[in-house]
Design a protein around this motif. Structure first.
Motif, short mmCIF file in Angstrom:
data_model
loop_
_atom_site.label_atom_id
_atom_site.label_comp_id
_atom_site.label_asym_id
_atom_site.label_seq_id
_atom_site.Cartn_x
_atom_site.Cartn_y
_atom_site.Cartn_z
N ARG A 34 6.60 -2.44 3.46
CA ARG A 34 5.19 -2.35 3.09
C ARG A 34 4.77 -0.91 2.82
O ARG A 34 4.04 -0.63 1.89
CB ARG A 34 4.31 -2.91 4.21
CG ARG A 34 4.30 -4.40 4.23
CD ARG A 34 3.43 -4.90 5.34
NE ARG A 34 4.00 -6.13 5.84
CZ ARG A 34 3.36 -7.00 6.58
NH1 ARG A 34 2.12 -6.77 6.93
NH2 ARG A 34 3.94 -8.09 6.98
N GLN A 35 5.27 0.00 3.69
CA GLN A 35 4.91 1.40 3.46
C GLN A 35 5.52 1.91 2.16
O GLN A 35 4.94 2.76 1.49
CB GLN A 35 5.34 2.28 4.63
CG GLN A 35 4.38 2.30 5.82
CD GLN A 35 2.96 2.72 5.45
OE1 GLN A 35 2.50 2.61 4.32
NE2 GLN A 35 2.22 3.19 6.44
N ARG A 36 6.69 1.39 1.80
CA ARG A 36 7.28 1.82 0.54
C ARG A 36 6.46 1.30 -0.64
O ARG A 36 6.28 2.00 -1.63
CB ARG A 36 8.74 1.35 0.45
CG ARG A 36 9.65 2.28 1.22
CD ARG A 36 11.09 2.09 0.85
NE ARG A 36 11.70 1.04 1.65
CZ ARG A 36 12.84 0.44 1.32
NH1 ARG A 36 13.46 0.78 0.21
NH2 ARG A 36 13.34 -0.49 2.09
N VAL A 37 5.94 0.07 -0.50
CA VAL A 37 5.05 -0.44 -1.56
C VAL A 37 3.80 0.44 -1.64
O VAL A 37 3.35 0.80 -2.73
CB VAL A 37 4.66 -1.91 -1.29
CG1 VAL A 37 3.65 -2.37 -2.33
CG2 VAL A 37 5.88 -2.80 -1.31
N ALA A 38 3.27 0.82 -0.46
CA ALA A 38 2.08 1.68 -0.45
C ALA A 38 2.39 3.02 -1.12
O ALA A 38 1.55 3.57 -1.85
CB ALA A 38 1.60 1.90 0.99
N LEU A 39 3.60 3.52 -0.89
CA LEU A 39 4.00 4.79 -1.52
C LEU A 39 4.07 4.60 -3.03
O LEU A 39 3.58 5.44 -3.80
CB LEU A 39 5.34 5.24 -0.95
CG LEU A 39 5.95 6.51 -1.56
CD1 LEU A 39 5.02 7.70 -1.36
CD2 LEU A 39 7.31 6.82 -0.93
N ALA A 40 4.66 3.48 -3.46
CA ALA A 40 4.75 3.21 -4.90
C ALA A 40 3.36 3.12 -5.50
O ALA A 40 3.10 3.65 -6.59
CB ALA A 40 5.51 1.91 -5.14
N GLU A 53 -1.50 2.27 8.23
CA GLU A 53 -1.21 0.90 7.84
C GLU A 53 -1.05 0.91 6.32
O GLU A 53 -1.68 1.71 5.64
CB GLU A 53 -2.34 -0.07 8.20
CG GLU A 53 -3.20 0.31 9.38
CD GLU A 53 -4.24 1.34 9.00
OE1 GLU A 53 -5.07 1.04 8.15
OE2 GLU A 53 -4.21 2.46 9.56
N ALA A 54 -0.24 0.00 5.81
CA ALA A 54 0.04 0.04 4.37
C ALA A 54 -1.21 -0.30 3.55
O ALA A 54 -1.37 0.15 2.43
CB ALA A 54 1.17 -0.92 4.04
N ARG A 55 -2.11 -1.11 4.14
CA ARG A 55 -3.32 -1.54 3.44
C ARG A 55 -3.02 -2.17 2.10
O ARG A 55 -3.60 -1.81 1.07
CB ARG A 55 -4.31 -0.38 3.26
CG ARG A 55 -4.75 0.19 4.59
CD ARG A 55 -6.00 1.01 4.49
NE ARG A 55 -6.31 1.66 5.75
CZ ARG A 55 -7.30 2.49 5.94
NH1 ARG A 55 -8.10 2.80 4.94
NH2 ARG A 55 -7.51 3.03 7.11
N LEU A 56 -2.07 -3.09 2.09
CA LEU A 56 -1.81 -3.86 0.88
C LEU A 56 -2.75 -5.05 0.85
O LEU A 56 -3.16 -5.55 1.90
CB LEU A 56 -0.36 -4.36 0.88
CG LEU A 56 0.71 -3.28 0.99
CD1 LEU A 56 2.09 -3.91 0.98
CD2 LEU A 56 0.59 -2.26 -0.11
#
Lengths: 330, 289
Positions: B181-187, B131-134
């Motif tokens: 969301r996963q891309r934000v998590a990667l960033a 999960e992105a966990r944002l």
């Protein structure tokens, strides 16, 4: 907006009419709504100028139609909630003026309005409503504030949780109004009694919801926060507390409910001022109109508090799904 | 392309010269690994180590009560390599990742990053989860900048742009799609310029198309930032697409490791790609009882 209706027999009878038939009806055609075979099919062609794109409405027209429709729906939903109260009010007024209701049982709305004019004129209303509001807010500030504080501490720190939560859970089962006789014995009918009762009534809703909100912080997010280098304080400020805020605000709204309830009861029994006192005195003089007026004022004050809480939610939770509409505009 | 090839070649050499060791391997499996190295002639040879291992796991055990989750694991990963760990759910791969991240402590054995034993959370290590966990209450840019010192905040916008979401900085996470969301998590993971990126099935919950996009993005970001990556997945093809080595785990042990000496970006229809994937699939299926 006009719709064309096919009434030609060719268009009605066959299950799969040739396209040429549909072209008989100029323009409306090719969207080809399924034929029902029941004698008429209406195809929506809205104000289509002849020959333009086979008569379909232009996108601009469609948009305007949609906007009009949306505005109408919006107006409808703005009015709808008020239909029932206004209808009841009208029936009430009618019954009273026709003499179906005894004024002692239920005076006409106009009489309540008259009573309002009287108390506004004499200035009594401002004094009483002001005193009631002050008691309510002071009680909320003390009780709610402490409830919030203990909720945070017990929720976040294991030692405090172990030491205090069980006692809190026991104390919360006592209805705060049950303590009224004791309060009167201790403080008489002074301000302390009312404010303390309100404080007791608002403490637990805020305590329970804050505690629950802090305790139910998402473990995945906490783990993420630790990996991303947040200190214990940073974890609380960025992860745990914001996550608990929706719960805390629910607690606040519950507290507002108990706040007025407690105050009404306390002012009716142990006071010499305030809206509750005004109504209980009016009862002794059989002034049903003033009693009704007091009830109405409580309703208004309650509604006002609720609006305040909602406004607070909007301001503090712009990210929350319920308020996404306002959030997106930024 | 030629330079990428030689880079991969170098990893493969390190592998067969004993940097990537597999402990507790059954004979038949060991044979198949030998087979594998023979099949790729470029991977054999007795070269000395050029760099010490960036990630060194030695005799790692982890038990929860009576249950042994990890059994005597040893692994050594050279700097800048991309390692994938595959295995069935519950084989201990997530536990391994938590130990490397410093979220848990080993029962015995040791994990060292850049020669230093892991104890607790390390700013050089970032993790991406399934999960992105944002944080829903922080705007995208503030999520990316989480835990960064104030001076480093401008970096956040830069990384956000490098994952293609520069224009979503002011949005709330709740209006993003799963892939975004996963891309934000990667960033967020990249914003701290970590030396190690641990990926715990980060693409597991995405749809097939988004997955392919994310794999390409991960690969290019890894090539650009040159961190050491450890990917946990149960998608064999994903592992072969991204990794320099694929390690297969079963019941807390490493049973296979397979070098993937193919040029990047990898062509899924390349016969060697297919062969490696098939061989790994066979091994994964074989351990299912």
């Amino acid at each position: 907006m006009s719709s064309l209706t096919i009434t030609t027999s060719e268009a009605v009878s066959p299950p799969n009419p040739p396209r040429a038939d549909l072209h008989l009806v100029r323009g409306a055609a090719v969207t080809a709504a399924p034929l029902t075979g029941r004698g008429g099919v209406s195809l929506g062609a809205q104000n289509a100028p002849i020959g333009q794109l086979q008569g379909r409405p232009t996108p601009a027209e469609l948009r305007r139609d949609k906007e009009k429709k949306a505005a109408r729906t919006e107006r409808f939903f703005a009015v709808l909630p008020w239909v029932l109260p206004v209808a009841l009010l009208l029936i009430w007024q009618l019954s009273a003026s026709q003499g179906w209701l005894s004024p002692r049982f239920l005076p006409a709305p106009s009489a309540v309005w008259g009573a309002l004019a009287d108390v506004v004129h004499s200035g009594q209303i401002w004094r009483d409503a002001g005193i009631s509001a002050k008691r309510a807010l002071l009680g909320l500030l003390i009780g709610g504030g402490l409830g919030f504080l203990f909720g945070v501490i017990n929720g976040a720190i294991h030692l405090f949780d172990k030491a205090f939560d069980t006692s809190m859970q026991m104390a919360r089962t006592i209805p705060n109004l049950a303590l009224m006789p004791l309060m009167i014995l201790w403080f008489g009918i002074g301000e302390e009694t009312k404010v303390l009762l309100v404080a007791l009534g608002t403490f637990f809703p805020l305590y329970l919801n804050t505690y629950h909100g802090i305790r139910s912080a998402d473990n995945g997010l906490k783990e993420m926060g630790r990996i991303y280098g947040l200190s214990p304080w940073g974890l609380f400020a960025h992860v745990i507390f914001p996550g608990a805020l929706p719960n805390i605000l629910i607690g606040l709204r519950f507290a507002l409910g108990t706040m007025w309830l407690t105050l009404i009861a306390a002012e009716g029994l142990a006071a010499d001022s305030g809206i509750g006192y005004m109504t209980s005195t009016a009862r002794e003089f059989m002034r049903t109109d003033i009693v009704l007026l007091g009830t109405l004022i409580y309703a208004l004050l309650g509604k006002g508090a609720d609006l305040g809480a909602k406004l607070l939610e909007r301001t503090l939770l712009p990210w929350h799904q319920n308020f996404q509409k306002t959030a997106r505009t930024r | 392309m030629a330079s990428k090839l030689s880079k991969n070649g170098a990893h493969a050499l390190n592998f067969s010269s004993g940097v990537l060791e597999v402990a507790g391997v059954a004979d038949s499996v060991r044979d198949s690994i030998l087979d594998a190295t023979e099949r790729f002639p470029g991977t054999s040879g007795e070269l000395a180590l050029e760099n010490p291992a960036a990630l060194q796991i030695t005799g790692l055990d982890k038990s929860f009560g009576e249950r042994e989750v990890l059994k005597d694991l040893s692994l050594s990963v050279p700097e800048g390599a991309f390692v994938a760990v595959i295995g069935h759910s519950g084989c201990g791969k997530s536990t391994l990742l938590r130990l490397i991240a410093g979220l848990d402590e080993p029962t015995s054995g040791e994990i060292a990053l850049d020669g230093e034993t892991v104890s607790g959370i390390n700013p050089q290590v970032r993790v991406m989860f399934q999960e992105a966990r944002l944080l829903p209450w922080k705007r995208v840019i503030d999520n990316v900048a989480l835990g960064l010192p104030r001076a480093a905040r401008p970096r956040a916008q830069g990384v956000l742009e490098s994952v293609g979401l520069g224009d979503r900085a002011g949005d709330w996470p709740s209006i993003l799609s799963g892939g975004q969301r996963q891309r934000v998590a990667l960033a967020r993971a990249l914003a701290g310029a970590p030396r190690f990126l641990l990926l715990d099935e980060p693409l597991g919950a995405l749809d097939a198309l988004t997955r392919l996009e994310m794999q390409a993005l991960l690969e290019s970001i890894w090539q650009e930032h040159k961190f050491t990556a450890l990917l946990i997945t149960h998608d064999v093809e994903e592992a072969v697409t991204l990794a320099d080595y694929v390690v297969v785990m079963d019941e807390g042990r490493f049973i296979v490791n397979e070098p993937v000496p193919l040029p990047r970006p990898r062509d899924h229809s390349d016969p060697q790609f297919v062969e490696i994937t098939q061989r790994l699939l066979k091994q994964v299926r074989a351990m299912k009882k």
